[in-house]
Design a protein around this motif. Structure first.
Motif, PDB file in Angstrom:
ATOM      1  N   ARG A  65       0.861  -1.186   0.000  1.00  0.00           N
ATOM      2  CA  ARG A  65       0.000   0.000   0.000  1.00  0.00           C
ATOM      3  C   ARG A  65       0.897   1.235   0.000  1.00  0.00           C
ATOM      4  N   LEU A  66       0.727   2.069  -1.029  1.00  0.00           N
ATOM      5  CA  LEU A  66       1.475   3.319  -1.130  1.00  0.00           C
ATOM      6  C   LEU A  66       0.475   4.461  -1.042  1.00  0.00           C
ATOM      7  N   GLY A  67       0.525   5.181   0.049  1.00  0.00           N
ATOM      8  CA  GLY A  67      -0.460   6.235   0.251  1.00  0.00           C
ATOM      9  C   GLY A  67      -1.843   5.635   0.344  1.00  0.00           C
ATOM     10  N   ASP A  68      -2.740   6.032  -0.560  1.00  0.00           N
ATOM     11  CA  ASP A  68      -4.108   5.517  -0.563  1.00  0.00           C
ATOM     12  C   ASP A  68      -4.311   4.425  -1.603  1.00  0.00           C
ATOM     13  N   SER A  69      -3.248   4.018  -2.265  1.00  0.00           N
ATOM     14  CA  SER A  69      -3.387   3.058  -3.356  1.00  0.00           C
ATOM     15  C   SER A  69      -2.740   1.729  -3.001  1.00  0.00           C
ATOM     16  N   ASP A  70      -3.413   0.627  -3.405  1.00  0.00           N
ATOM     17  CA  ASP A  70      -2.866  -0.713  -3.236  1.00  0.00           C
ATOM     18  C   ASP A  70      -2.282  -1.189  -4.555  1.00  0.00           C
ATOM     19  N   GLY A  71      -1.227  -1.977  -4.452  1.00  0.00           N
ATOM     20  CA  GLY A  71      -0.602  -2.519  -5.648  1.00  0.00           C
ATOM     21  C   GLY A  71       0.351  -3.623  -5.271  1.00  0.00           C
ATOM     22  N   THR A  72       1.227  -3.963  -6.176  1.00  0.00           N
ATOM     23  CA  THR A  72       2.227  -4.989  -5.902  1.00  0.00           C
ATOM     24  C   THR A  72       3.595  -4.486  -6.347  1.00  0.00           C
ATOM     25  N   VAL A  73       4.631  -5.014  -5.697  1.00  0.00           N
ATOM     26  CA  VAL A  73       5.999  -4.717  -6.106  1.00  0.00           C
ATOM     27  C   VAL A  73       6.776  -6.019  -6.173  1.00  0.00           C
ATOM     28  N   GLN A  74       7.736  -6.062  -7.057  1.00  0.00           N
ATOM     29  CA  GLN A  74       8.636  -7.201  -7.155  1.00  0.00           C
ATOM     30  C   GLN A  74       9.921  -6.816  -6.446  1.00  0.00           C
ATOM     31  N   VAL A  75      10.258  -7.548  -5.393  1.00  0.00           N
ATOM     32  CA  VAL A  75      11.420  -7.179  -4.595  1.00  0.00           C
ATOM     33  C   VAL A  75      12.377  -8.361  -4.512  1.00  0.00           C
ATOM     34  N   SER A  76      13.648  -8.075  -4.497  1.00  0.00           N
ATOM     35  CA  SER A  76      14.666  -9.114  -4.329  1.00  0.00           C
ATOM     36  C   SER A  76      15.608  -8.688  -3.217  1.00  0.00           C
ATOM     37  N   GLY A  77      16.425  -9.644  -2.768  1.00  0.00           N
ATOM     38  CA  GLY A  77      17.393  -9.330  -1.721  1.00  0.00           C
ATOM     39  C   GLY A  77      16.854  -9.484  -0.317  1.00  0.00           C
ATOM     40  N   ILE A  78      15.598  -9.957  -0.142  1.00  0.00           N
ATOM     41  CA  ILE A  78      15.017 -10.169   1.190  1.00  0.00           C
ATOM     42  C   ILE A  78      14.564 -11.626   1.279  1.00  0.00           C
ATOM     43  N   SER A  79      14.945 -12.327   2.344  1.00  0.00           N
ATOM     44  CA  SER A  79      14.575 -13.743   2.487  1.00  0.00           C
ATOM     45  C   SER A  79      14.589 -14.141   3.960  1.00  0.00           C
ATOM     46  N   VAL A  80      13.876 -15.268   4.260  1.00  0.00           N
ATOM     47  CA  VAL A  80      13.878 -15.841   5.611  1.00  0.00           C
ATOM     48  C   VAL A  80      15.102 -16.735   5.764  1.00  0.00           C
ATOM     49  N   ASP A  81      15.858 -16.536   6.834  1.00  0.00           N
ATOM     50  CA  ASP A  81      16.984 -17.415   7.158  1.00  0.00           C
ATOM     51  C   ASP A  81      16.419 -18.544   8.014  1.00  0.00           C
ATOM     52  N   SER A  82      16.051 -19.662   7.355  1.00  0.00           N
ATOM     53  CA  SER A  82      15.357 -20.745   8.065  1.00  0.00           C
ATOM     54  C   SER A  82      16.250 -21.389   9.127  1.00  0.00           C
ATOM     55  N   LYS A  83      17.539 -21.489   8.853  1.00  0.00           N
ATOM     56  CA  LYS A  83      18.445 -22.119   9.823  1.00  0.00           C
ATOM     57  C   LYS A  83      18.486 -21.326  11.119  1.00  0.00           C
ATOM     58  N   GLU A  84      18.695 -20.009  11.000  1.00  0.00           N
ATOM     59  CA  GLU A  84      18.767 -19.183  12.197  1.00  0.00           C
ATOM     60  C   GLU A  84      17.408 -19.067  12.883  1.00  0.00           C
ATOM     61  N   THR A  85      16.342 -19.088  12.079  1.00  0.00           N
ATOM     62  CA  THR A  85      15.001 -19.005  12.673  1.00  0.00           C
ATOM     63  C   THR A  85      14.704 -20.241  13.509  1.00  0.00           C
ATOM     64  N   VAL A  86      15.038 -21.429  12.970  1.00  0.00           N
ATOM     65  CA  VAL A  86      14.806 -22.678  13.716  1.00  0.00           C
ATOM     66  C   VAL A  86      15.683 -22.720  14.963  1.00  0.00           C
ATOM     67  N   ALA A  87      16.926 -22.270  14.818  1.00  0.00           N
ATOM     68  CA  ALA A  87      17.813 -22.238  15.986  1.00  0.00           C
ATOM     69  C   ALA A  87      17.236 -21.334  17.062  1.00  0.00           C
ATOM     70  N   ARG A  88      16.687 -20.217  16.644  1.00  0.00           N
ATOM     71  CA  ARG A  88      16.066 -19.304  17.609  1.00  0.00           C
ATOM     72  C   ARG A  88      14.857 -19.971  18.258  1.00  0.00           C
ATOM     73  N   ALA A  89      14.052 -20.672  17.437  1.00  0.00           N
ATOM     74  CA  ALA A  89      12.844 -21.310  17.966  1.00  0.00           C
ATOM     75  C   ALA A  89      13.190 -22.414  18.954  1.00  0.00           C
ATOM     76  N   ALA A  90      14.226 -23.198  18.635  1.00  0.00           N
ATOM     77  CA  ALA A  90      14.617 -24.289  19.528  1.00  0.00           C
ATOM     78  C   ALA A  90      15.311 -23.757  20.767  1.00  0.00           C
ATOM     79  N   GLY A  91      16.187 -22.796  20.592  1.00  0.00           N
ATOM     80  CA  GLY A  91      16.954 -22.264  21.711  1.00  0.00           C
ATOM     81  C   GLY A  91      16.122 -21.441  22.655  1.00  0.00           C
ATOM     82  N   ALA A  92      15.046 -20.843  22.140  1.00  0.00           N
ATOM     83  CA  ALA A  92      14.233 -19.970  22.982  1.00  0.00           C
ATOM     84  C   ALA A  92      13.579 -20.723  24.122  1.00  0.00           C
ATOM     85  N   GLY A  93      13.488 -22.088  24.014  1.00  0.00           N
ATOM     86  CA  GLY A  93      12.818 -22.849  25.074  1.00  0.00           C
ATOM     87  C   GLY A  93      13.758 -23.697  25.881  1.00  0.00           C
ATOM     88  N   SER A  94      15.039 -23.387  25.970  1.00  0.00           N
ATOM     89  CA  SER A  94      16.005 -24.247  26.653  1.00  0.00           C
ATOM     90  C   SER A  94      16.295 -23.824  28.087  1.00  0.00           C
TER      91      SER A  94
END
Length: 554
Positions: A65-94
């Motif tokens: 959403r840009l201002g009052d308008s909705d649309g889509t954008v194609q973006v690169s260079g952003i991703s989920v780091d699954s390894k670090e996310t899982v490590a955080r999820a597992a470690g958070a309960g130790s």
């Protein structure tokens, strides 16, 4: 008491150990990452599930959403780091309390994903979106065209905050609900819609509603909306209010006003000079004139534009104008001797006699003060029937043809040579495209209304008086003033780069003029300045002539 405490410690430690053994290396049950349940999975299983569910979150167009308008954008260079996310999820309960607590509860918990951002790639991928979305602020404006007032409504400027957009996209996993709101910057126009509407209502529309009538020297002169609009504008003032601006100088020169205004005014007439035994004497006195100034015209016209009916009539003041040259100031202006003179002879023809004589008449008596620039086109005016000129032979596209003002180049060439030998500075000049035998090679000039002028700047330090005289077969231009040098000489070089002419047919119809062939060539002429018999300066004038093709007419 010590035994009790020890037993309690063993019991707590035992429960912690049991909890760790129960969960092993798995992600604690009930763990979710951005809505994806990875609880109870091994680390490798959890990573696979995250990669499958969230790995492509930014690879597809992202809803934004840009201002009052909705649309889509194609973006690169952003991703989920699954390894670090899982490590955080597992470690958070130790920690002990969390591990033991899981033995007795089945509570859910959300873990934020670890996002990796390549700043350069992300910004680059958003650059095109920023370009498409962005727009400059447009100021509100009022203009006049063809006698009508026209408004331009303002537009707010906007731009995408690319760095902020990268942060926003990295902080929200796409597809999790609402579009990602990207930050934008806005620029408000200085002249807004309210000001445009006010200016139209209070000034612009009334200004174009009817003609205005000026009274000048007992005469009435009407100026219509179309003429007014060509010289009227509205510009923002310091408070960003649109204020009317009238170009009085332009309006004064407009033929729609200049012609009817002429009978109500008188031009100042310079004193006429002549040579008597080598001395400059006054042949006739000058005469003062009366004129309407641009300032007086502005003062008279602007207040009338918001009036209606008979109130759109008003008087404009005239002012006395003294001639540049009078009997009293001839000596003070330094006009005391002949600086140069030159004559061009021509074969008599009715159109030449008329056009050359008329140009000389309009030039005769011109006074050029020190530092001023004299213009042939400004002095002689457009070569039209209304200005006293007739159809004659000119050069166009490297061949002779018929057009109004033919023959005037003889006056231009004569004037160029007077400039040359007076030693003053040529500012603009141009030779004929091919050589004409009656003119000196490399020392001749032509003029064309609207495209080529003959100009010189008076750098002599004193005023220059131009004496122009024509007969049925010659034209002579003399400059009177104070000499810059004892003498000025011309030294011509040889013809070079000689090219032979061709033969071709001329244009069909009455405008075709036959011409004889003549070779093209380059030539250089030096202007040599001398004082006390010695050379004190030199400058070179280079001219390139094309071949004059032989032209035959049907």
């Amino acid at each position: 008491m010590a035994l009790v405490a020890g037993a309690a410690g063993v019991g707590f430690g035992g429960l912690y150990l049991v909890g760790l053994l129960a969960s092993g290396d798995d992600v604690p049950a009930g763990t979710r990452v951005s809505g994806v349940d990875i609880g109870g999975l091994s680390r490798s299983q959890a990573r696979e599930k995250l990669d499958s569910s969230l790995g492509g979150a930014w690879s597809e167009p992202v809803k934004v959403r840009l201002g009052d308008s909705d649309g889509t954008v194609q973006v690169s260079g952003i991703s989920v780091d699954s390894k670090e996310t899982v490590a955080r999820a597992a470690g958070a309960g130790s920690d002990p309390f969390t591990v033991i607590g899981r033995l007795f509860t089945s509570g859910d918990r959300d873990v934020e994903p670890v996002i990796r951002v390549d700043e350069a790639k992300a910004r680059a991928s958003l650059a095109e979106e920023a370009k498409t979305y962005g727009r400059k602020a447009r100021q509100g404006a009022v203009a006049f065209h063809a006698g009508e007032a026209m408004s331009t409504q303002p537009v707010t400027g906007r731009s995408l905050d690319v760095d902020g957009a990268v942060d926003a996209l990295a902080s929200a996993v796409p597809g999790q609900g609402e579009p990602v709101r990207l930050p934008v910057r806005t620029t408000d126009p200085r002249v807004g819609a309210a000001e445009v509407n006010r200016a139209m209502k209070e000034f612009a529309t009334p200004a174009m509603s009817a003609p205005v009538t000026l009274t000048v020297g007992g005469r009435e002169v009407e100026i219509g909306p179309a003429t007014l609009g060509k010289h009227l504008a509205m510009k923002p003032d310091g408070a960003n209010r649109l204020a009317p601006v009238l170009d009085g100088k332009g309006l004064l020169a407009d033929p729609a006003l200049a012609s009817p205004l002429a009978p109500a005014t008188d031009e100042a007439v310079n004193a006429r000079l002549r040579l008597d035994g080598g001395q400059v004497v006054v042949a006739s006195d000058g005469k003062a004139g009366r004129e309407v100034t641009a300032k007086a015209l502005q003062k008279a016209v602007l207040p009338l534009l918001t009036e209606t009916g008979a109130a759109r009539t008003g008087a404009v003041d005239t002012e006395n104008v003294q001639p540049k040259l009078t009997r009293d100031n001839v000596g003070r202006l330094g006009i005391k001797e002949k600086m140069s003179t030159f004559t061009v002879n021509f074969e008599p023809a009715p159109y030449r006699v008329t056009n050359i004589g008329r140009a000389a008449e309009l030039m005769n008596g011109s006074v050029v003060l020190p530092g001023e620039t004299w213009s042939f086109n400004r002095t002689v005016g457009e070569r039209t029937e209304d200005n006293g000129f007739v159809e004659g032979i000119i050069i166009n596209n490297d061949q002779f043809e018929k057009a109004a003002g033919g023959g005037v180049s003889a006056v231009a060439t004569t004037t160029f040579n007077a400039i040359f030998f007076a030693g003053v500075k040529p500012v603009e000049y141009g030779a004929h495209s091919f050589y004409i035998e009656r003119y000196p090679e490399g020392r001749e000039a032509t003029v064309a209304w609207g495209s080529l002028d003959l100009k010189f700047r008076n750098d002599s330090g004193n005023a220059i008086y131009i004496d122009a005289r024509a007969t049925d077969s010659s034209v002579t231009i003399t400059f009177l003033g104070t000499k810059k040098y004892d003498s000025v000489e011309a030294v011509k070089g040889p013809r070079t780069n000689v090219k032979q002419p061709a033969t071709r047919e001329g244009a069909s119809g009455e405008k075709c003029v036959p011409q004889t062939p003549l070779e093209g060539f380059d030539v250089a002429v030096d202007r040599v300045f001398k004082d006390g018999g010695k050379e004190v300066g030199r400058e070179t004038f280079k001219t390139q002539y094309v071949p004059r093709d032989e032209v035959t007419c049907d």
